[in-house]
Design a protein around this motif. Sequence first.
Motif, PDB file in Angstrom:
ATOM      1  N   GLN A 168     -29.820 -66.864  -5.317  1.00 52.09           N
ATOM      2  CA  GLN A 168     -30.334 -66.186  -3.785  1.00 52.09           C
ATOM      3  C   GLN A 168     -29.550 -66.404  -2.655  1.00 52.09           C
ATOM      4  OE1 GLN A 168     -34.499 -67.143  -4.601  1.00 52.09           O
ATOM      5  NE2 GLN A 168     -34.752 -65.024  -5.405  1.00 52.09           N
ATOM      6  N   TYR A 169     -29.889 -67.694  -2.156  1.00 55.38           N
ATOM      7  CA  TYR A 169     -29.464 -67.964  -0.736  1.00 55.38           C
ATOM      8  C   TYR A 169     -27.976 -67.846  -0.678  1.00 55.38           C
ATOM      9  CZ  TYR A 169     -28.819 -70.794   3.632  1.00 55.38           C
ATOM     10  OH  TYR A 169     -28.505 -71.200   4.835  1.00 55.38           O
ATOM     11  N   TYR A 170     -27.017 -68.581  -1.759  1.00 55.23           N
ATOM     12  CA  TYR A 170     -25.719 -68.408  -1.502  1.00 55.23           C
ATOM     13  C   TYR A 170     -25.251 -66.999  -1.994  1.00 55.23           C
ATOM     14  CZ  TYR A 170     -20.693 -68.613  -2.857  1.00 55.23           C
ATOM     15  OH  TYR A 170     -19.582 -68.674  -3.095  1.00 55.23           O
ATOM     16  N   THR A 171     -25.589 -66.612  -3.072  1.00 59.53           N
ATOM     17  CA  THR A 171     -24.964 -65.189  -3.401  1.00 59.53           C
ATOM     18  C   THR A 171     -25.304 -64.139  -2.532  1.00 59.53           C
ATOM     19  OG1 THR A 171     -25.553 -65.972  -5.787  1.00 59.53           O
ATOM     20  CG2 THR A 171     -25.204 -63.675  -5.384  1.00 59.53           C
ATOM     21  N   TRP A 172     -26.409 -64.071  -1.939  1.00 59.97           N
ATOM     22  CA  TRP A 172     -26.856 -63.073  -1.002  1.00 59.97           C
ATOM     23  C   TRP A 172     -26.113 -63.246   0.427  1.00 59.97           C
ATOM     24  CZ3 TRP A 172     -32.882 -62.637  -1.073  1.00 59.97           C
ATOM     25  CH2 TRP A 172     -33.357 -62.306  -2.463  1.00 59.97           C
ATOM     26  N   LEU A 173     -25.913 -64.474   0.895  1.00 63.42           N
ATOM     27  CA  LEU A 173     -25.216 -64.628   2.118  1.00 63.42           C
ATOM     28  C   LEU A 173     -23.527 -64.344   1.888  1.00 63.42           C
ATOM     29  CD1 LEU A 173     -27.287 -67.379   3.803  1.00 63.42           C
ATOM     30  CD2 LEU A 173     -27.132 -65.236   4.250  1.00 63.42           C
ATOM     31  N   GLY A 174     -23.137 -64.841   0.699  1.00 61.27           N
ATOM     32  CA  GLY A 174     -21.643 -64.895   0.354  1.00 61.27           C
ATOM     33  C   GLY A 174     -21.611 -63.480  -0.025  1.00 61.27           C
ATOM     34  N   GLY A 175     -22.276 -62.590  -0.569  1.00 66.10           N
ATOM     35  CA  GLY A 175     -21.804 -61.262  -0.946  1.00 66.10           C
ATOM     36  C   GLY A 175     -21.932 -60.500   0.270  1.00 66.10           C
ATOM     37  N   PHE A 176     -22.885 -60.798   1.351  1.00 69.85           N
ATOM     38  CA  PHE A 176     -22.770 -60.000   2.588  1.00 69.85           C
ATOM     39  C   PHE A 176     -21.490 -60.249   3.384  1.00 69.85           C
ATOM     40  CE2 PHE A 176     -23.496 -60.246   7.278  1.00 69.85           C
ATOM     41  CZ  PHE A 176     -23.920 -58.942   7.575  1.00 69.85           C
ATOM     42  N   ALA A 177     -21.106 -61.759   3.398  1.00 69.47           N
ATOM     43  CA  ALA A 177     -19.729 -61.889   4.042  1.00 69.47           C
ATOM     44  C   ALA A 177     -18.677 -61.148   3.697  1.00 69.47           C
ATOM     45  CB  ALA A 177     -19.692 -63.407   3.840  1.00 69.47           C
ATOM     46  N   SER A 178     -18.632 -60.942   1.936  1.00 72.21           N
ATOM     47  CA  SER A 178     -17.633 -60.384   1.581  1.00 72.21           C
ATOM     48  C   SER A 178     -17.363 -59.177   1.885  1.00 72.21           C
ATOM     49  CB  SER A 178     -17.752 -60.701  -0.178  1.00 72.21           C
ATOM     50  OG  SER A 178     -17.672 -61.973  -0.658  1.00 72.21           O
ATOM     51  N   VAL A 179     -18.493 -58.469   1.751  1.00 74.90           N
ATOM     52  CA  VAL A 179     -18.509 -56.954   2.187  1.00 74.90           C
ATOM     53  C   VAL A 179     -18.169 -56.674   3.681  1.00 74.90           C
ATOM     54  CG1 VAL A 179     -20.019 -54.945   2.758  1.00 74.90           C
ATOM     55  CG2 VAL A 179     -20.358 -56.355   0.888  1.00 74.90           C
ATOM     56  N   GLY A 180     -18.536 -57.444   4.481  1.00 74.89           N
ATOM     57  CA  GLY A 180     -18.063 -57.775   6.081  1.00 74.89           C
ATOM     58  C   GLY A 180     -16.656 -57.785   6.118  1.00 74.89           C
ATOM     59  N   VAL A 181     -16.163 -58.652   5.263  1.00 77.52           N
ATOM     60  CA  VAL A 181     -14.462 -59.038   5.839  1.00 77.52           C
ATOM     61  C   VAL A 181     -13.596 -57.975   4.792  1.00 77.52           C
ATOM     62  CG1 VAL A 181     -12.808 -60.851   5.307  1.00 77.52           C
ATOM     63  CG2 VAL A 181     -15.173 -61.486   6.097  1.00 77.52           C
ATOM     64  N   VAL A 182     -14.167 -57.511   3.873  1.00 77.35           N
ATOM     65  CA  VAL A 182     -13.329 -56.352   3.304  1.00 77.35           C
ATOM     66  C   VAL A 182     -13.270 -55.107   4.152  1.00 77.35           C
ATOM     67  CG1 VAL A 182     -13.397 -54.562   1.445  1.00 77.35           C
ATOM     68  CG2 VAL A 182     -13.879 -56.917   0.936  1.00 77.35           C
ATOM     69  N   VAL A 183     -14.335 -54.896   4.806  1.00 78.05           N
ATOM     70  CA  VAL A 183     -14.256 -53.691   5.912  1.00 78.05           C
ATOM     71  C   VAL A 183     -13.295 -54.295   6.955  1.00 78.05           C
ATOM     72  CG1 VAL A 183     -15.572 -52.563   7.719  1.00 78.05           C
ATOM     73  CG2 VAL A 183     -16.553 -52.933   5.479  1.00 78.05           C
ATOM     74  N   LEU A 184     -13.293 -55.266   7.360  1.00 76.77           N
ATOM     75  CA  LEU A 184     -12.417 -55.990   8.411  1.00 76.77           C
ATOM     76  C   LEU A 184     -11.032 -55.894   8.123  1.00 76.77           C
ATOM     77  CD1 LEU A 184     -14.929 -58.832   9.822  1.00 76.77           C
ATOM     78  CD2 LEU A 184     -13.942 -56.894  10.892  1.00 76.77           C
ATOM     79  N   TYR A 185     -10.797 -56.455   6.874  1.00 74.77           N
ATOM     80  CA  TYR A 185      -9.184 -56.321   6.180  1.00 74.77           C
ATOM     81  C   TYR A 185      -8.726 -54.764   6.279  1.00 74.77           C
ATOM     82  CZ  TYR A 185      -9.577 -60.879   4.086  1.00 74.77           C
ATOM     83  OH  TYR A 185      -9.631 -62.349   3.948  1.00 74.77           O
ATOM     84  N   ALA A 186      -9.658 -53.747   5.893  1.00 71.19           N
ATOM     85  CA  ALA A 186      -9.030 -52.567   5.891  1.00 71.19           C
ATOM     86  C   ALA A 186      -9.091 -51.969   7.418  1.00 71.19           C
ATOM     87  CB  ALA A 186     -10.240 -51.617   5.259  1.00 71.19           C
ATOM     88  N   LEU A 187      -9.994 -52.290   8.253  1.00 69.60           N
ATOM     89  CA  LEU A 187      -9.748 -52.133   9.672  1.00 69.60           C
ATOM     90  C   LEU A 187      -8.574 -52.633  10.427  1.00 69.60           C
ATOM     91  CD1 LEU A 187     -11.263 -50.184  11.760  1.00 69.60           C
ATOM     92  CD2 LEU A 187     -12.456 -52.265  12.294  1.00 69.60           C
ATOM     93  N   THR A 188      -8.226 -53.787  10.129  1.00 70.13           N
ATOM     94  CA  THR A 188      -7.167 -54.478  10.635  1.00 70.13           C
ATOM     95  C   THR A 188      -5.899 -53.785  10.079  1.00 70.13           C
ATOM     96  OG1 THR A 188      -8.480 -56.522  10.991  1.00 70.13           O
ATOM     97  CG2 THR A 188      -5.933 -56.399  10.938  1.00 70.13           C
ATOM     98  N   SER A 189      -5.768 -53.390   8.831  1.00 70.84           N
ATOM     99  CA  SER A 189      -4.662 -52.787   8.254  1.00 70.84           C
ATOM    100  C   SER A 189      -4.351 -51.365   8.932  1.00 70.84           C
ATOM    101  CB  SER A 189      -4.706 -52.406   6.696  1.00 70.84           C
ATOM    102  OG  SER A 189      -4.794 -53.706   6.033  1.00 70.84           O
ATOM    103  N   LEU A 190      -5.391 -50.734   9.139  1.00 60.79           N
ATOM    104  CA  LEU A 190      -5.359 -49.414   9.849  1.00 60.79           C
ATOM    105  C   LEU A 190      -4.725 -49.616  11.243  1.00 60.79           C
ATOM    106  CD1 LEU A 190      -5.843 -46.377   9.874  1.00 60.79           C
ATOM    107  CD2 LEU A 190      -8.079 -46.681  10.586  1.00 60.79           C
ATOM    108  N   ALA A 191      -5.365 -50.570  11.766  1.00 64.74           N
ATOM    109  CA  ALA A 191      -4.949 -51.148  13.370  1.00 64.74           C
ATOM    110  C   ALA A 191      -3.272 -51.350  13.195  1.00 64.74           C
ATOM    111  CB  ALA A 191      -5.606 -52.052  13.796  1.00 64.74           C
ATOM    112  N   VAL A 192      -3.025 -51.929  12.341  1.00 65.20           N
ATOM    113  CA  VAL A 192      -1.520 -52.220  12.314  1.00 65.20           C
ATOM    114  C   VAL A 192      -0.844 -50.944  12.198  1.00 65.20           C
ATOM    115  CG1 VAL A 192       0.456 -53.495  11.014  1.00 65.20           C
ATOM    116  CG2 VAL A 192      -1.853 -54.517  11.363  1.00 65.20           C
ATOM    117  N   VAL A 193      -1.054 -50.224  11.197  1.00 64.49           N
ATOM    118  CA  VAL A 193      -0.348 -48.755  11.079  1.00 64.49           C
ATOM    119  C   VAL A 193      -0.450 -47.989  12.488  1.00 64.49           C
ATOM    120  CG1 VAL A 193      -0.284 -46.479   9.786  1.00 64.49           C
ATOM    121  CG2 VAL A 193      -0.819 -48.788   8.502  1.00 64.49           C
TER     122      VAL A 193
END
Length: 480
Positions: free
Chosen positions: A379-404
Motif C-alpha cells: 500500500q504505502y510504497y505502491t500507492w505513492l510510487g504509482g502516483f509519482a509515476s503518473v505525475g512524471v509521465v505527464v511531465l515527460y509528455a509536457l516537456t516534449s511538447l514544450a521542446v517542439v
Amino acid sequence: MSVDETLPTTGAPAPAAPAAGRRLRGDLGVWSIVFMVAAAASPLGVIGGPVAIGISTGNGAGFPATYVVAGVALLLFAVGFTAMTPHVGTAGAFSAYVSRGLGRRTGLGAGFAALLSYLTLEAGVYGLMGPGVDNLLVSYGLPHVPWWVYALAAFALVTFLGHRNIELSGKVLAVGLVAEVVIVLVFDAVVVFSGGDGGLSTGIVSPTAILSGAPGLGILFAILGFLGFEATAVFRDEARDPERTVARATYLALGLIAVFYAVSSWALVSAYGDEDAVRVATDSGGTMLADATQEYLGTVGAHVVQVLFVTSVFACILSFHNIVARYVFGLAGRGVLPRGLGVAHARHGSPHRASAATSAVVALLIVLGAVAGLDAIGQYYTWLGGFASVGVVVLYALTSLAVVVFFARRRELGVGVVRGIVAPAVGFAALGFFLVLILQNLTGLVGGSVPLAWTVVGLLVLAFALGPVVARRDVPEGGR
C-alpha cells in the motif's frame, strides 16, 4: 511577463544565472551525475521491488519487454531534452524547460507537479527501506520491528547528508551503485549460463505475453525504474561544463538503466520460469529476488543481496532527496515558495534550508503511513510510487511538447528538425499513449478504489493549477 511571453517567436537568450548567494556549488563530472541519477533509479531496489509488482499486477512474463518500450520512448524524449538544454540557463529541469517552451504559468504548474511527484516518491521508497532492513536483521536473529522504525532511522541519515555538499552524496552513491550493479550482473550471468528453471524466458519477445494482463500497469512500473534520469539537468549549477556534461550524462544514464533493467528482470523471470514467476511475484513478491539469489548464488550470495538491497534503496532515497531539495530551492528563488528556502549554505554550497523543508514533509508522510497502519510495500510504497509515476509521465509528455514549440518558434537557433521537432513530437505521442494506458488501469493500482484513483488525478490537476495562481509572484530567472 517572462522572456518567452514577450518574445514568443525570437531567439531570445537563455535566462541569466542566479545571483551568487543563491547559486549552488559543485564540480560534478559526467560520471558523477550518472551515478547520482542511476542511484535514484536504484538498480537492485527496482529488481527486488517494482519488478515483482510489475510482473504480478502488470503483464506477467512479458514485463521485461516494457523496459525496452519505455526506454525507446524516453530516448525520443531525451533527444529533444538535450537539444534544448543549452537554451535553458537554470537548473529547474521540468519547470525551466516547460517555461521556455509553453510560458511561465504552465512552467510553474509543471514545477509544482514535479515537486509533488518526486516528494511522494522519496517518501514512498521508505516503504521498501523499512521491510528491507527488517528482513536483513531478522535473518541474523534479531526480532521483527515495525517498518517505520527503520524508515525513520534512514530518514535521519538522509537528512544529514542532504545538508552537506552534493559531492559527499555523490561519493556515497557511487560506492553503493557499483556494488549493487556487480551483484545483480553476477546473478544474471549465473541464471543465463544455468539455463534458468526449465529454459530461459521467452516472454520478453512474445507479443502475446507483452500484451497480456494489464500492460498499462506494466508500463507504469517500468517507468518507475527510470524516474530521475532526466534530473541530470537539476544538477547543472553543480556540474563541470554543464552544456556538455548534462547531455552526455542523460544519454548514458538512460541507456544503462534501460539495458540493465530489461536484462535483469528477464533473468529474474527465467530463474523461476514464465508461469511460476507470475505466481511467486503475486504470492511473495517481497522476497522474490532474495529467494532466487538463495537458489542460484547460495546463502552467501543471498546475504550479500540483502545487504546491497538495503544500500540500494537508501541510495535511491538520498538521490531523490537531493532532486526534491533542488526543486524547492529553484521555486523559492523565483519567489513562489518562501525565499529563505532559496538560500545556499555559505560553506557547503548546498540547498540546506530546502533540504530541511523536504525532510519535514517526508517525515510527516512516513508518520501518516505508520499511523494509518498501511502495509509498507503493498500500500504505502505502491500507492505513492504509482502516483509519482503518473505525475512524471505527464511531465515527460509536457516537456516534449514544450521542446517542439520552442524550436518551431526559433528555427534560427540552427537545431535540426529531427532533434528539435520530430523526435520530441514522436516521444510526446508515445508518452501520451502510455498515459492513457496507465489511467485505464489506475484503479487496479490502488486496490480497486475509484475515489482513490480520482484523488491521484485530482492532486496532479491541483498542482498544475497552482501555476497560474502563483505566477504573479514569480521572478523570471536571473531577476529579483
